[in-house]
Write an enzyme that holds these catalytic residues in place. Sequence first.
Site, short mmCIF file in Angstrom:
data_model
loop_
_atom_site.label_atom_id
_atom_site.label_comp_id
_atom_site.label_asym_id
_atom_site.label_seq_id
_atom_site.Cartn_x
_atom_site.Cartn_y
_atom_site.Cartn_z
N TYR A 94 78.00 26.54 46.48
CA TYR A 94 78.25 26.80 47.90
C TYR A 94 77.14 26.12 48.69
O TYR A 94 75.95 26.35 48.45
CB TYR A 94 78.20 28.31 48.20
N HIS A 96 77.67 25.32 52.53
CA HIS A 96 77.77 25.78 53.93
C HIS A 96 76.86 24.93 54.83
O HIS A 96 76.04 25.44 55.59
CB HIS A 96 77.41 27.26 54.04
N ILE A 178 91.52 35.96 53.94
CA ILE A 178 91.21 36.72 52.72
C ILE A 178 90.22 37.85 53.02
O ILE A 178 90.42 39.00 52.63
CB ILE A 178 90.64 35.79 51.63
N VAL A 179 89.11 37.52 53.72
CA VAL A 179 88.10 38.53 54.04
C VAL A 179 88.71 39.66 54.86
O VAL A 179 88.56 40.85 54.54
CB VAL A 179 86.91 37.91 54.80
N ASP A 198 94.16 38.30 64.79
CA ASP A 198 94.21 36.90 64.34
C ASP A 198 94.91 36.10 65.43
O ASP A 198 95.60 36.66 66.29
CB ASP A 198 94.97 36.79 63.01
N SER A 220 94.71 37.84 68.76
CA SER A 220 93.30 37.68 69.15
C SER A 220 93.18 36.83 70.41
O SER A 220 93.75 35.74 70.50
CB SER A 220 92.52 37.01 68.01
N ILE A 269 78.59 34.71 58.61
CA ILE A 269 77.21 34.25 58.85
C ILE A 269 76.88 33.00 58.06
O ILE A 269 76.06 32.17 58.49
CB ILE A 269 76.20 35.39 58.56
N ASP A 270 77.51 32.79 56.89
CA ASP A 270 77.28 31.57 56.12
C ASP A 270 77.69 30.32 56.89
O ASP A 270 77.19 29.23 56.61
CB ASP A 270 78.07 31.61 54.80
N VAL A 298 74.03 39.83 56.35
CA VAL A 298 73.52 39.34 55.06
C VAL A 298 74.35 38.14 54.61
O VAL A 298 75.58 38.21 54.53
CB VAL A 298 73.56 40.46 54.00
N ALA A 299 73.65 37.03 54.34
CA ALA A 299 74.34 35.77 54.06
C ALA A 299 74.88 35.68 52.63
O ALA A 299 75.67 34.78 52.35
CB ALA A 299 73.39 34.61 54.34
N MET A 301 76.31 38.51 50.69
CA MET A 301 76.74 39.88 50.41
C MET A 301 77.14 40.10 48.96
O MET A 301 76.74 41.08 48.34
CB MET A 301 77.88 40.26 51.35
#
Length: 371
Positions: A94, A96, A178-179, A198, A220, A269-270, A298-299, A301
């Site tokens: 990863y 990012h 997904i999140v 969304d 949204s 946050i990433d 927290v980047a 988690m």
Amino acid sequence: MIVGVPKEIKNNENRVALTPAGADELVERGHTVYVQTGAGENSGFTDEEYKEVGAEILATAKEVFDIAEMIVKVKEPIEQEYDLIKPNQLVFTYFHFASSEELTHAMIKSNAVCLAYETVERPDRSLPLLIPMSEVAGRMSVQQGAKYLEKPIKGRGILLGGVPGVKAANVLILGGGIVGTHAAKMAAGLGANVTLMDISLPRLRQLDDIMPANVTTVMSSRYNIIQEIKQSDLIIGAVLIPGAKAPKLITRDMLKYMHAGTVMVDVAIDQGGCFETSRPTTHENPTYIIDDVVHYCVANMPGAVPYTSTVALTNATLPYVIQLANNGWRKACKESKDLLLGLNVVNGKVVYKGVAEAWNLPYTEVSEVLA
């Protein structure tokens, strides 16, 4: 191919990029695997387990980087790893990049081949190497949000699911990917009143069909977000634009509409975060407060549940690691469009448009580096 697995050294990062089962698959195919001592320990895997399947253990990260043709990691290299990376070395992790200009310039300078998990993409636009960690992060966002709603840690003092005679908490989730989907399932399962937002009406229709009755879908928009945050106890930012910076859906001036002790969890946050007031935090110091609103940013988690995360990640990455090891990165990327889209920085050139745009850098077509 010689594959190297260094120990992750980012703050409280407990995952490892390859399980012993994954190492076994590579060794069986004739590849050499070097693992830094203790790399798997925090995920529950011992050096002995790696040795039993034919991997070799090295004492330091430098030794691993020096010998490996491909480095397989979990998190992006941090400053003390920059100089360990060699020209033409393939680094599969990863990255990012859109959230760190310093990292982007360091990898350009390294002349390495940077293949990012988060932009490997299937023809159906799904992100197979982001999905498992998004599933973990989505579920954890509710778990952490519920904890930080507790009064001793400056939350509103609300139990997420309530009890008979007392209303459950209101949870707002921004993003139906997904999140967001996994966060909604978790929050709904705990009995909260969930609003899932969304910008895609077809996606909202899908979610409306599969979610329980305590999940409401809402289109949204800035106006709708402001209306929802006035009554929300927990807000989860779950938006994603692959390889690019996340949009700022909640601005600083919107905090005034929130109750004191509202908790905001920014899973984006990433990619720079989707709240204007977000800044990366760590598992060691996970929260901070602005205008009486608790921010959890927290980047990494999934690093807090390393066994689950490591096994889930290796399940997804291993087929691609094998392709790269068997064929080399050029042939593998020519044969697999999934992997081709994962290329971000190659031999000093930015070949992913979202990264180039994020930092106003020259963009090179990926076909040029494959020629």
